[in-house]
Motif scaffolding. Structure first.
Motif, mmCIF file in Angstrom:
data_model
loop_
_atom_site.group_PDB
_atom_site.id
_atom_site.type_symbol
_atom_site.label_atom_id
_atom_site.label_comp_id
_atom_site.label_asym_id
_atom_site.label_seq_id
_atom_site.Cartn_x
_atom_site.Cartn_y
_atom_site.Cartn_z
ATOM 1 N N GLN A 25 -29.681 -20.106 -2.773
ATOM 2 C CA GLN A 25 -28.620 -21.028 -3.140
ATOM 3 C C GLN A 25 -27.780 -21.345 -1.920
ATOM 4 O OE1 GLN A 25 -26.105 -19.870 -6.430
ATOM 5 N NE2 GLN A 25 -24.425 -21.195 -5.759
ATOM 6 N N THR A 56 -35.922 -23.983 -5.857
ATOM 7 C CA THR A 56 -36.379 -23.438 -7.130
ATOM 8 C C THR A 56 -37.902 -23.499 -7.223
ATOM 9 O OG1 THR A 56 -36.093 -25.605 -8.191
ATOM 10 C CG2 THR A 56 -34.256 -24.072 -8.317
ATOM 11 N N ALA A 99 -30.802 -25.692 -11.684
ATOM 12 C CA ALA A 99 -29.515 -25.698 -10.998
ATOM 13 C C ALA A 99 -28.734 -26.984 -11.130
ATOM 14 C CB ALA A 99 -29.745 -25.404 -9.513
ATOM 15 N N GLY A 100 -29.339 -28.081 -11.524
ATOM 16 C CA GLY A 100 -28.587 -29.321 -11.556
ATOM 17 C C GLY A 100 -29.450 -30.487 -11.971
ATOM 18 N N VAL A 137 -35.168 -18.853 -8.594
ATOM 19 C CA VAL A 137 -34.318 -19.462 -7.574
ATOM 20 C C VAL A 137 -34.485 -18.637 -6.302
ATOM 21 C CG1 VAL A 137 -31.969 -20.036 -6.866
ATOM 22 C CG2 VAL A 137 -32.661 -20.339 -9.262
ATOM 23 N N SER A 170 -34.678 -28.637 -14.973
ATOM 24 C CA SER A 170 -33.988 -28.110 -13.799
ATOM 25 C C SER A 170 -33.374 -26.754 -14.114
ATOM 26 C CB SER A 170 -32.903 -29.077 -13.337
ATOM 27 O OG SER A 170 -31.890 -29.181 -14.334
ATOM 28 N N SER A 172 -26.826 -26.477 -3.202
ATOM 29 C CA SER A 172 -28.243 -26.836 -3.298
ATOM 30 C C SER A 172 -29.042 -25.570 -3.576
ATOM 31 C CB SER A 172 -28.726 -27.524 -2.020
ATOM 32 O OG SER A 172 -28.403 -26.747 -0.876
ATOM 33 N N PHE A 173 -30.211 -25.738 -4.184
ATOM 34 C CA PHE A 173 -31.009 -24.604 -4.632
ATOM 35 C C PHE A 173 -32.484 -24.880 -4.371
ATOM 36 C CE2 PHE A 173 -27.265 -25.154 -7.198
ATOM 37 C CZ PHE A 173 -26.758 -23.889 -7.442
ATOM 38 N N GLU A 221 -32.936 -28.579 -5.727
ATOM 39 C CA GLU A 221 -32.106 -29.123 -6.795
ATOM 40 C C GLU A 221 -30.647 -29.099 -6.369
ATOM 41 O OE1 GLU A 221 -32.842 -27.883 -10.862
ATOM 42 O OE2 GLU A 221 -34.533 -26.699 -10.151
ATOM 43 N N TRP A 222 -29.865 -30.000 -6.954
ATOM 44 C CA TRP A 222 -28.439 -30.036 -6.651
ATOM 45 C C TRP A 222 -27.726 -30.892 -7.694
ATOM 46 C CZ3 TRP A 222 -32.040 -33.206 -4.707
ATOM 47 C CH2 TRP A 222 -31.785 -34.572 -4.707
#
Length: 226
Positions: free
Chosen positions: A86, A64, A21-22, A83, A19, A61-62, A49-50
């Motif tokens: 965002q 990606t 972003a998270g 990314v 990942s 949240s992102f 992703e989050w």
């Protein structure tokens, strides 16, 4: 392999996609491209992703994007991850990215063969909180959604991956209450024959389709690749 053949396991399915972003991710979309130039990656993967919990206030949240060079190489390999957008905690939530690669022979580029196109939804909290009490702050009657699209070139061009040209396609109608997932978009690329008049889009142009249940509409947009 097609023609009724069984599915095959490709590579190591136990190796997770890392990942950016998270620790949480869902709704992946994958596309392949022929390696027609040395700097082309073989596969592109996009997902949202989050950091948990999802769909609540205060959680970013992102959208990606990852690449893979193929031949059982892992994600990511080749050109670095990106990314695209965002989300702002408490204000919006990004979701349902859909990816297509222009892998049509004869679509000379750029723009053309090898270009990467992604569309996704931005949900906007409308100030009514979690009105239905289901734990999702972005599917209530006052909430809205927007459709975004992004494009990148995998060879020479104005936006060479991982740099994307990003534009807002459809701004701020209301969501379908209790069913925010109905607004997910899909994409398709125009082939060498182009599109017949009166639209007359050239090869490598892109179609995007999505649903707005509030207006009882299936909406189709089309644009030449920038």
């Amino acid at each position: 392999a097609g023609s009724g053949s069984p599915w095959h396991v490709l590579g190591n399915i136990n190796a997770p996609v890392p990942s950016i972003a998270g620790p949480e991710a869902w709704n992946p979309s994958l596309a392949a491209v022929r390696p027609i130039a040395p700097n082309f990656d073989a596969y592109y993967l996009t997902m949202v992703e989050w950091p948990a919990p999802a769909l609540t206030l205060g959680v970013p949240s992102f959208i990606t994007v990852f690449t893979c060079t193929g031949s059982s190489a892992p994600f990511p390999s080749g050109t670095g991850p990106a990314v695209l957008m965002q989300g702002n905690p408490g204000a919006n939530w990004l979701d349902y990215p859909y990816l297509v690669v222009d892998d049509v022979p004869g679509n000379a580029g750029p723009p053309g063969q090898g270009d990467v196109h992604i569309a996704w939804v931005e949900y906007i909290e409308g100030g009514d909180g979690d009105a239905d009490g289901n734990g999702n702050w972005f599917d209530d009657p006052a909430d809205g959604f927007q459709i975004w699209a992004a494009s990148a070139n995998t060879a020479a061009g104005p936006n060479v991956y991982p740099n994307f040209f990003i534009q807002l396609i459809h701004p701020r109608p209301l969501v379908t209450p209790g069913a925010h997932q109905t607004h997910r978009p899909s994409l398709a690329v125009v082939g060498p024959g182009g599109t017949l008049p009166p639209i007359a889009l050239p090869p490598s142009a892109v179609y995007i389709a999505y649903v707005d249940f509030i207006s009882s509409s299936v909406i189709l947009d089309a644009s030449p690749q920038p």
